[in-house]
Design an enzyme around this catalytic site. Sequence first.
Site, PDB file in Angstrom:
ATOM      1  N   GLY A  11       0.561  -0.782   0.339  1.00 51.49           N
ATOM      2  CA  GLY A  11       0.655   0.045   0.060  1.00 51.49           C
ATOM      3  C   GLY A  11       0.629   1.166   0.213  1.00 51.49           C
ATOM      4  O   GLY A  11       0.251   2.271   0.527  1.00 51.49           O
ATOM      5  N   GLY A  14      -0.239   4.639  -0.795  1.00 48.29           N
ATOM      6  CA  GLY A  14      -1.585   5.236   0.080  1.00 48.29           C
ATOM      7  C   GLY A  14      -1.228   6.417   0.744  1.00 48.29           C
ATOM      8  O   GLY A  14      -0.150   6.825   0.751  1.00 48.29           O
ATOM      9  N   SER A 108      -7.312  -0.512  12.829  1.00 50.50           N
ATOM     10  CA  SER A 108      -8.144   1.471  12.670  1.00 50.50           C
ATOM     11  C   SER A 108      -8.457   1.016  14.035  1.00 50.50           C
ATOM     12  O   SER A 108      -8.855   0.651  14.640  1.00 50.50           O
ATOM     13  CB  SER A 108      -8.901   1.506  11.512  1.00 50.50           C
ATOM     14  OG  SER A 108      -9.757   2.534  11.998  1.00 50.50           O
ATOM     15  N   SER A 109      -9.300   2.285  14.859  1.00 41.73           N
ATOM     16  CA  SER A 109      -9.622   2.735  16.507  1.00 41.73           C
ATOM     17  C   SER A 109     -11.646   1.799  16.114  1.00 41.73           C
ATOM     18  O   SER A 109     -11.494   2.078  17.308  1.00 41.73           O
ATOM     19  CB  SER A 109      -9.729   3.288  16.588  1.00 41.73           C
ATOM     20  OG  SER A 109     -10.610   4.561  15.301  1.00 41.73           O
ATOM     21  N   CYS A 110     -11.368   1.383  14.622  1.00 41.13           N
ATOM     22  CA  CYS A 110     -12.761   1.508  14.801  1.00 41.13           C
ATOM     23  C   CYS A 110     -13.410  -0.356  14.991  1.00 41.13           C
ATOM     24  O   CYS A 110     -14.046  -1.013  15.435  1.00 41.13           O
ATOM     25  CB  CYS A 110     -13.806   0.879  13.427  1.00 41.13           C
ATOM     26  SG  CYS A 110     -12.874  -0.054  12.373  1.00 41.13           S
ATOM     27  N   TYR A 137     -15.730  -4.098   8.580  1.00 41.72           N
ATOM     28  CA  TYR A 137     -14.289  -3.939   8.429  1.00 41.72           C
ATOM     29  C   TYR A 137     -13.503  -3.924   9.310  1.00 41.72           C
ATOM     30  O   TYR A 137     -12.310  -4.764   9.373  1.00 41.72           O
ATOM     31  CB  TYR A 137     -14.156  -1.564   7.766  1.00 41.72           C
ATOM     32  CG  TYR A 137     -12.903  -1.706   7.515  1.00 41.72           C
ATOM     33  CD1 TYR A 137     -12.719  -1.646   6.405  1.00 41.72           C
ATOM     34  CD2 TYR A 137     -12.040  -0.621   8.726  1.00 41.72           C
ATOM     35  CE1 TYR A 137     -11.220  -1.200   6.424  1.00 41.72           C
ATOM     36  CE2 TYR A 137     -10.522  -0.204   8.542  1.00 41.72           C
ATOM     37  CZ  TYR A 137     -10.501  -0.583   7.566  1.00 41.72           C
ATOM     38  OH  TYR A 137      -9.292  -0.176   6.759  1.00 41.72           O
ATOM     39  N   LYS A 141     -10.483  -6.619  10.253  1.00 47.24           N
ATOM     40  CA  LYS A 141      -8.764  -5.606  11.116  1.00 47.24           C
ATOM     41  C   LYS A 141      -8.687  -6.814  12.356  1.00 47.24           C
ATOM     42  O   LYS A 141      -7.414  -6.822  13.075  1.00 47.24           O
ATOM     43  CB  LYS A 141      -9.254  -4.900  11.268  1.00 47.24           C
ATOM     44  CG  LYS A 141      -9.317  -3.416   9.781  1.00 47.24           C
ATOM     45  CD  LYS A 141      -7.934  -3.659   9.787  1.00 47.24           C
ATOM     46  CE  LYS A 141      -7.304  -2.288   8.337  1.00 47.24           C
ATOM     47  NZ  LYS A 141      -6.156  -2.209   7.721  1.00 47.24           N
ATOM     48  N   THR A 165      -4.971   6.269  15.060  1.00 48.28           N
ATOM     49  CA  THR A 165      -6.276   6.828  15.503  1.00 48.28           C
ATOM     50  C   THR A 165      -6.918   8.151  13.850  1.00 48.28           C
ATOM     51  O   THR A 165      -6.065   7.464  12.895  1.00 48.28           O
ATOM     52  CB  THR A 165      -6.328   8.286  16.367  1.00 48.28           C
ATOM     53  OG1 THR A 165      -7.487   9.078  17.066  1.00 48.28           O
ATOM     54  CG2 THR A 165      -5.142   9.539  15.634  1.00 48.28           C
ATOM     55  N   ASN A 166      -7.589   8.655  13.785  1.00 45.71           N
ATOM     56  CA  ASN A 166      -8.094   9.983  12.423  1.00 45.71           C
ATOM     57  C   ASN A 166      -6.732  10.179  12.192  1.00 45.71           C
ATOM     58  O   ASN A 166      -5.890  11.189  12.857  1.00 45.71           O
ATOM     59  CB  ASN A 166      -9.174  10.706  12.855  1.00 45.71           C
ATOM     60  CG  ASN A 166     -10.367  10.011  13.118  1.00 45.71           C
ATOM     61  OD1 ASN A 166     -10.600   9.371  12.889  1.00 45.71           O
ATOM     62  ND2 ASN A 166     -10.732  10.935  14.689  1.00 45.71           N
ATOM     63  N   HIS A 180     -12.738  12.399   4.677  1.00 45.49           N
ATOM     64  CA  HIS A 180     -12.814  12.370   6.304  1.00 45.49           C
ATOM     65  C   HIS A 180     -13.397  14.016   6.613  1.00 45.49           C
ATOM     66  O   HIS A 180     -12.759  14.505   5.785  1.00 45.49           O
ATOM     67  CB  HIS A 180     -11.987  11.690   6.615  1.00 45.49           C
ATOM     68  CG  HIS A 180     -12.023  10.292   6.834  1.00 45.49           C
ATOM     69  ND1 HIS A 180      -9.886  10.150   6.800  1.00 45.49           N
ATOM     70  CD2 HIS A 180     -12.807   8.909   7.212  1.00 45.49           C
ATOM     71  CE1 HIS A 180     -10.877   8.066   6.546  1.00 45.49           C
ATOM     72  NE2 HIS A 180     -11.750   7.592   6.952  1.00 45.49           N
ATOM     73  N   ASP A 270     -24.768  14.502  15.135  1.00 45.43           N
ATOM     74  CA  ASP A 270     -23.431  14.430  15.706  1.00 45.43           C
ATOM     75  C   ASP A 270     -22.347  13.306  15.486  1.00 45.43           C
ATOM     76  O   ASP A 270     -21.787  13.413  15.105  1.00 45.43           O
ATOM     77  CB  ASP A 270     -23.528  14.722  16.080  1.00 45.43           C
ATOM     78  CG  ASP A 270     -23.592  16.186  16.868  1.00 45.43           C
ATOM     79  OD1 ASP A 270     -23.189  17.149  15.959  1.00 45.43           O
ATOM     80  OD2 ASP A 270     -24.333  16.697  18.421  1.00 45.43           O
TER      81      ASP A 270
END
Length: 316
Positions: A11, A14, A108-110, A137, A141, A165-166, A180, A270
Site C-alpha cells: 500500500g 496510499g 483502525s480504532s473501529c 471492516y 482488522k 486514530t484519525n 473524512h 453528530d
Amino acid sequence: MEKNTKIYIAGHRGMVGSAVWRALEHKGYTNLIGRTSKELDLKDQVAVVAFLEKEKPVAIIDAAARVGGILANNDFPYQFLMENMQIQNNLIDSALKAGIEKFVFLGSSCIYPKFAPQPLKEEYLLTDSLEPTNEWYAIAKITGVKLCQAIRKQFNKDYVSLMPTNLYGHYDNFDLQTSHVLPAMIRKFHEAKENNHADVVLWGSGTPMREFLFVDDMAEAVVYALENELPEYLYNVGSGKDITIKELAETIQKVTGHQGTIVWDASKPDGTPRKLMDVSKMKEIGWQYSTELNEGIAQTYAWYLENIGSFKEVKM
Ligand SMILES: NC(=O)c1ccc[n+]([C@@H]2O[C@H](COP(=O)([O-])OP(=O)(O)OC[C@H]3O[C@@H](n4cnc5c(N)ncnc54)[C@H](OP(=O)(O)O)[C@@H]3O)[C@@H](O)[C@H]2O)c1
C-alpha cells in the site's frame, strides 16, 4: 536495522504507506520495495506467495486495505470484510511461510467496541459489540490483529499491530463525497474563501470530540515499531488529545484565511460524542507524537494548494 535492509511497504501509494516510505527514505533506508494494486493484487494468494518468495524482504509493513466511510461500508459489506481479510491473510500467511521475521500490521480504532469507555485502551478489544456501520471492516482488522498475535505466541516472531486514530496529511482524500471530516473542512473553507468568503455550512452541533494525528507522525510510529522489538502485540497510536469539531473548524478557518461565517446545521447527525485513544502504552515504550494540530493542518493545507485539481494523479 541496517539501512540496506529490504523492506516491503504494502500500500505504498496510499496516504499511510506513502508517509512510511518518505519517513524510511528520510532515515536513509535504501532498499524499499512497493507494488501498486495493478502490479500485485494482494487478493491473489498465488501472486503474493510468488512475490514474497522472489523478493524475500526482511520486513513487511501492511498499509494496504480497502478503506472507506460509512456509506461505502454500508453499500459493500461483503467487499469490506472479504477483501480486507484476503489482503491481510495472503500477506501474513505468506510472510510466515517465507520466514519473514518482522511484520507491522495497521488497523483502525473501529476495532474497539462501540460503547467502550473513553479513552480507548488496547485491552477493550473484544469486550463488547462493534459499531454496526463498520463492523465488516472492523472484523477483518480484528482477525489481522489476532493472526499477528497468534504468530507471536506460536512462532515467537515479531509481528505487531498498530491502531491509528484519525489520520490526516499529505495524499489525503479531499473528495467531499468520501473524505473524512478534516480534509473535507480544509476544502470547504478554502473554496468558501475563494468564493468571496462565503458562509461555510458544517454538519451537526460542533460539540463531538475527536482526536487527530498527522500522518507523518504515524509513519514515525511505524518506523519505531520496525526498528524496535515491541513487547506487546497491539498498540494504539494517536496524540492522546481530542478537540471539539467546532475547535477543529475554527483552527482550519484560521489556517485557510477564511473570514466568513460558520453555520452549524443542527438537523444533521453528530455521530459518536467522543472518540479518543489511550496512547499510554506507546508512550511507556518511548514513542509519542510530535506535530501539533495547527502545524499539521498548515502543512496539509500547503500540500492541498500545491496539488489542487490533481489529487488522483499526484499519488506516488
Ligand atoms: N487514513 C486514516 O485516517 C486511517 C486511520 C486509521 C487507520 N488507517 C489504516 O491505515 C491503512 C492504510 O490506510 P490509508 O488511509 O493509507 O488508505 P489509502 O490511502 O486508501 O491506501 C490504501 C492502499 O492500499 C492499496 N490496496 C488496496 N487494495 C489493494 C489490493 N487488492 N492489492 C494491492 N494493494 C491494495 C492501495 O494500492 P493502489 O493505490 O496501488 O491501488 C493503496 O495504496 C489501513 O489499514 C487503514 O485502516 C487509516
